[in-house]
Design an enzyme around this catalytic site. Structure first.
Site, PDB file in Angstrom:
ATOM      1  N   LEU A 152       0.871  -1.117   0.007  1.00  0.00           N
ATOM      2  CA  LEU A 152       0.067  -0.046   0.147  1.00  0.00           C
ATOM      3  C   LEU A 152       0.964   1.274  -0.046  1.00  0.00           C
ATOM      4  CD1 LEU A 152      -2.920   0.727   0.047  1.00  0.00           C
ATOM      5  CD2 LEU A 152      -2.926   0.905   2.373  1.00  0.00           C
ATOM      6  N   TYR A 153       1.982   1.143   0.743  1.00  0.00           N
ATOM      7  CA  TYR A 153       2.802   2.320   0.846  1.00  0.00           C
ATOM      8  C   TYR A 153       3.406   2.703  -0.577  1.00  0.00           C
ATOM      9  CZ  TYR A 153       6.618   5.334   2.270  1.00  0.00           C
ATOM     10  OH  TYR A 153       7.381   6.583   2.545  1.00  0.00           O
TER      11      TYR A 153
END
Length: 259
Positions: A152-153
């Site tokens: 997600l990052y």
């Protein structure tokens, strides 16, 4: 009338370095962060410019809306979307509240703040938006053996790269510039707050990141990679992406057809 810059995540690290450099260059500032005492300490130390501290949590809708109103109503000449959180862990292990926080801070906030600021910049015929991402935005093709994984990052930072490139093209010739800054590992509190000790790893200074970002704007760069010496590497990546985009067809690719 002095130039006016708004910097998010201004309480430490890259954001604080941006604020200090811009203040030293004569910019009035709106500095945004969650820690009031640090914002007020910075403002009190600045002389010769006006510094307005704004306490806001960009992981919340209320915080984003409050800062977006400032972006829309103030004559900003620069917006620095720097605020960030890491939450380095595999997606399946990432708690829902941390996933929401990450998306709000690194995707929703910079998107909405930029949207709010750009209209006024266009009306005035000048301005700059600087989005702070990272080289992790380019790490998607890495094999599974490369750790830590942080889907997600990495995806959030890749959003900032694609948005900045597309917006830069949209705003071509308007006097409003867009840049995304992609440093590697930087010597700030960022990783320590996530419980990650990188003290033994060589790291770039936040001041050097700001130097690259401001020089990159002068050079007309949309993607600024402070630690990449060979800029042709970036050109190769972007040319390959455009080649894939142009290589599409309404016909099904042969590798997907039954043998």
């Amino acid at each position: 009338m002095r130039d006016l810059a708004l910097v998010t995540g201004a309480t430490s690290g890259i954001g604080r370095a941006f604020a200090a450099r811009l203040a030293a260059g004569g910019h009035d500032l709106v500095i945004v962060g969650r820690r009031r005492e640090r914002l007020e300490e910075f403002a009190a130390a600045c002389t010769g410019v006006e510094v307005r501290p704004v306490v806001a949590d960009l992981s919340t809708g209320r915080g984003i809306d409050a800062v977006a109103r400032i972006c829309a109503s103030e004559p900003l000449t620069m917006l620095v979307n720097n605020a960030g959180v890491a939450h380095y862990m595999p997606l399946a292990d990432l708690p829902e509240d941390k996933a929401r926080e990450l998306v709000n801070v690194k995707v929703l906030a910079p998107s909405l703040l930029t949207r709010a600021a750009v209209a006024g910049m266009l009306d005035r015929g000048r301005g700059a938006v600087v989005n702070v991402a990272g080289m992790i935005a380019f790490s998607g093709p890495a094999p599974g053996s490369v750790m830590p994984r942080r889907a997600l990052y990495a995806g959030a930072l890749a959003h900032l790269v694609a948005m900045s490139q597309t917006l830069g093209a949209e705003l071509g010739g308007t006097g409003v510039r867009v840049e995304v800054v992609c440093p590697g590992v930087v010597a700030t509190e960022f990783h320590e707050r996530q419980g990650i000790d990188l003290s033994a790893l060589p790291r770039m200074s936040a001041d050097d990141v700001v130097t690259a970002a401001l020089r990159g704007l002068d050079l007309g760069e949309v993607v600024c990679a402070p630690g990449v010496e060979d800029a042709a590497l970036l050109d190769t990546v972007f040319e390959a992406e455009l080649a894939a985009f142009a290589g599409q067809s309404p016909e099904l690719a042969s590798r997907y057809r039954a043998g």
